[in-house]
Design an enzyme around this catalytic site. Structure first.
Site, PDB file in Angstrom:
ATOM      1  N   GLU A 148      -0.723 -14.238  17.024  1.00  0.00           N
ATOM      2  CA  GLU A 148      -1.511 -14.314  15.783  1.00  0.00           C
ATOM      3  C   GLU A 148      -1.209 -13.157  14.833  1.00  0.00           C
ATOM      4  O   GLU A 148      -1.224 -11.977  15.230  1.00  0.00           O
ATOM      5  CB  GLU A 148      -3.018 -14.325  16.152  1.00  0.00           C
ATOM      6  CG  GLU A 148      -3.916 -14.451  14.932  1.00  0.00           C
ATOM      7  CD  GLU A 148      -5.353 -14.834  15.254  1.00  0.00           C
ATOM      8  OE1 GLU A 148      -5.663 -15.124  16.425  1.00  0.00           O
ATOM      9  OE2 GLU A 148      -6.173 -14.839  14.311  1.00  0.00           O
ATOM     10  N   ASP A 208     -11.080 -21.957  25.574  1.00  0.00           N
ATOM     11  CA  ASP A 208     -10.975 -20.519  25.318  1.00  0.00           C
ATOM     12  C   ASP A 208     -11.982 -19.770  26.186  1.00  0.00           C
ATOM     13  O   ASP A 208     -13.180 -20.089  26.174  1.00  0.00           O
ATOM     14  CB  ASP A 208     -11.306 -20.279  23.838  1.00  0.00           C
ATOM     15  CG  ASP A 208     -10.382 -19.277  23.195  1.00  0.00           C
ATOM     16  OD1 ASP A 208      -9.516 -18.712  23.889  1.00  0.00           O
ATOM     17  OD2 ASP A 208     -10.509 -19.083  21.965  1.00  0.00           O
ATOM     18  N   LYS A 229      -7.418 -20.205  27.905  1.00  0.00           N
ATOM     19  CA  LYS A 229      -6.720 -19.192  27.110  1.00  0.00           C
ATOM     20  C   LYS A 229      -7.494 -17.897  27.174  1.00  0.00           C
ATOM     21  O   LYS A 229      -8.731 -17.903  27.186  1.00  0.00           O
ATOM     22  CB  LYS A 229      -6.584 -19.650  25.649  1.00  0.00           C
ATOM     23  CG  LYS A 229      -5.945 -18.584  24.766  1.00  0.00           C
ATOM     24  CD  LYS A 229      -5.562 -19.120  23.398  1.00  0.00           C
ATOM     25  CE  LYS A 229      -6.672 -19.061  22.379  1.00  0.00           C
ATOM     26  NZ  LYS A 229      -7.225 -17.734  22.105  1.00  0.00           N
ATOM     27  N   ASP A 270     -12.802 -20.057  20.700  1.00  0.00           N
ATOM     28  CA  ASP A 270     -14.031 -19.269  20.542  1.00  0.00           C
ATOM     29  C   ASP A 270     -14.291 -18.973  19.055  1.00  0.00           C
ATOM     30  O   ASP A 270     -15.318 -18.376  18.712  1.00  0.00           O
ATOM     31  CB  ASP A 270     -14.007 -18.001  21.398  1.00  0.00           C
ATOM     32  CG  ASP A 270     -12.938 -17.016  20.967  1.00  0.00           C
ATOM     33  OD1 ASP A 270     -12.127 -17.341  20.083  1.00  0.00           O
ATOM     34  OD2 ASP A 270     -12.916 -15.903  21.542  1.00  0.00           O
ATOM     35  N   SER A 271     -13.378 -19.433  18.181  1.00  0.00           N
ATOM     36  CA  SER A 271     -13.646 -19.378  16.741  1.00  0.00           C
ATOM     37  C   SER A 271     -14.883 -20.222  16.417  1.00  0.00           C
ATOM     38  O   SER A 271     -15.431 -20.130  15.316  1.00  0.00           O
ATOM     39  CB  SER A 271     -12.436 -19.874  15.936  1.00  0.00           C
ATOM     40  OG  SER A 271     -11.939 -21.081  16.464  1.00  0.00           O
ATOM     41  N   GLU A 300      -7.214 -13.493  25.820  1.00  0.00           N
ATOM     42  CA  GLU A 300      -6.548 -12.559  24.913  1.00  0.00           C
ATOM     43  C   GLU A 300      -6.149 -11.286  25.646  1.00  0.00           C
ATOM     44  O   GLU A 300      -6.962 -10.718  26.385  1.00  0.00           O
ATOM     45  CB  GLU A 300      -7.499 -12.188  23.758  1.00  0.00           C
ATOM     46  CG  GLU A 300      -7.881 -13.365  22.884  1.00  0.00           C
ATOM     47  CD  GLU A 300      -8.801 -12.984  21.728  1.00  0.00           C
ATOM     48  OE1 GLU A 300      -9.050 -11.781  21.489  1.00  0.00           O
ATOM     49  OE2 GLU A 300      -9.289 -13.913  21.048  1.00  0.00           O
TER      50      GLU A 300
END
Ligand code: KIV
Length: 284
Positions: A202, A103, A133, A64-65, A135
């Site tokens: 991270e 993501d 993925k 999602d970056s 978070e």
């Protein structure tokens, strides 16, 4: 580009083309067991995914970056499910060997477990990724277990979790305090228990990351988390020098493609303006 007559390591077999051995969530766990370091990078489009695959990258994350390095936004929070499906689909099409992870964007898995499962299912069915993925730690374990139970592998993401930027207010190193470090330790164990096949860790102190990697059976893929992780991931646009708004200390620049692109575009502008392009050879 790809030479389909060759397998991993470039060997061709007398019996014909060697089949590329696909990276699976299981092979990643085995790599960790054998002490082989896992390589991962992000991609957002088909040609980049093809190049990463050809270079032998084990895991390609359609991250999602994309919100920041492709869409030009300041955070990852506003990228949508539809946009992540689009990027993930392009990436999945480009990878033959690497495991492709899609993501899940902010608010696509937090509302409830049904929605999380539905969106994970869309990633696999519509975009063609092999894993998702998300978070977060302990609080997401029931959601993770539900997704995994449906047959979709899940990768966790701890430490600096960019989707929570508005909660923390900064992108500084996480888990420097004992409380936060203990939370990361607990979360990693909880995620592994819930069934994740790997964890992105991270921007935490290297010593903590090493300890976390040693405490779980699944691979811990670090980004700004030191050399003691089971593998490393970077944002491709950072390591290629295409995204230059800021450069975290943990990024190593392997190329200055931003500068090269700028030079190429400027030369083109000059050549068109001067009449140098197209030449006779470039015309019919
Ligand atoms: O979206 C992304 O690029 C990521 C990496 C920073 C791991 O989550």
């Amino acid at each position: 580009m790809k030479d389909s007559s060759k397998g991993i390591g470039g060997e061709s077999s007398p019996k014909g083309p060697a089949k590329v051995r696909k990276v699976t969530t299981r092979s990643l766990v085995e790599m960790k067991r054998r002490g082989e370091r896992i390589t991962a990078l992000t991609a957002y489009d088909h040609p980049t995914a093809q190049l990463l695959d050809e270079a032998g990258v084990d895991v390609i994350l359609a991250g999602d970056s994309a919100a920041m390095v492709v869409q030009g936004l300041d955070t990852t929070v506003t990228v949508t499910m539809e946009e992540m499906l689009y990027h993930s689909k392009l990436v999945a099409r480009g990878a033959e060997r690497a495991l492709v992870v899609g993501d899940l964007p902010f608010m696509s898995y937090q509302v409830n477990r049904d929605e999380a499962l539905r969106n994970s299912g869309r990633m696999v069915k519509e975009a063609g990724v092999e894993a998702v993925k998300l978070e977060g730690g302990e609080k997401l374990c029931a959601t993770i277990a539900r997704i995994v139970d449906a047959g979709i592998p899940v990768m966790g993401h701890l430490g600096l979790t960019p989707q929570s930027i508005h909660r923390f207010g900064t992108y500084q190193v996480r888990a420097r305090s004992k409380e936060e470090a203990d939370e990361v330790r607990r979360d990693a164990l909880a995620l592994a228990d819930a069934g994740v096949f790997g964890i992105v860790l991270e921007k935490v102190p290297a010593e903590l990351a090493t300890e976390v990697a040693q405490s779980v059976k699944v691979p811990v893929i670090g980004i700004g988390a030191g050399p003691g992780c089971d593998g490393q991931i970077l944002v491709s646009h950072d390591m290629l020098g295409i995204y230059t708004k800021f450069k975290p200390r943990f990024v190593r620049r392997y190329a200055e493609l931003g500068n090269q692109m700028l030079n190429a575009f400027s030369n083109y502008v000059q050549d068109v303006r001067s009449g140098d392009f197209p030449s006779e050879d470039e015309s019919y």
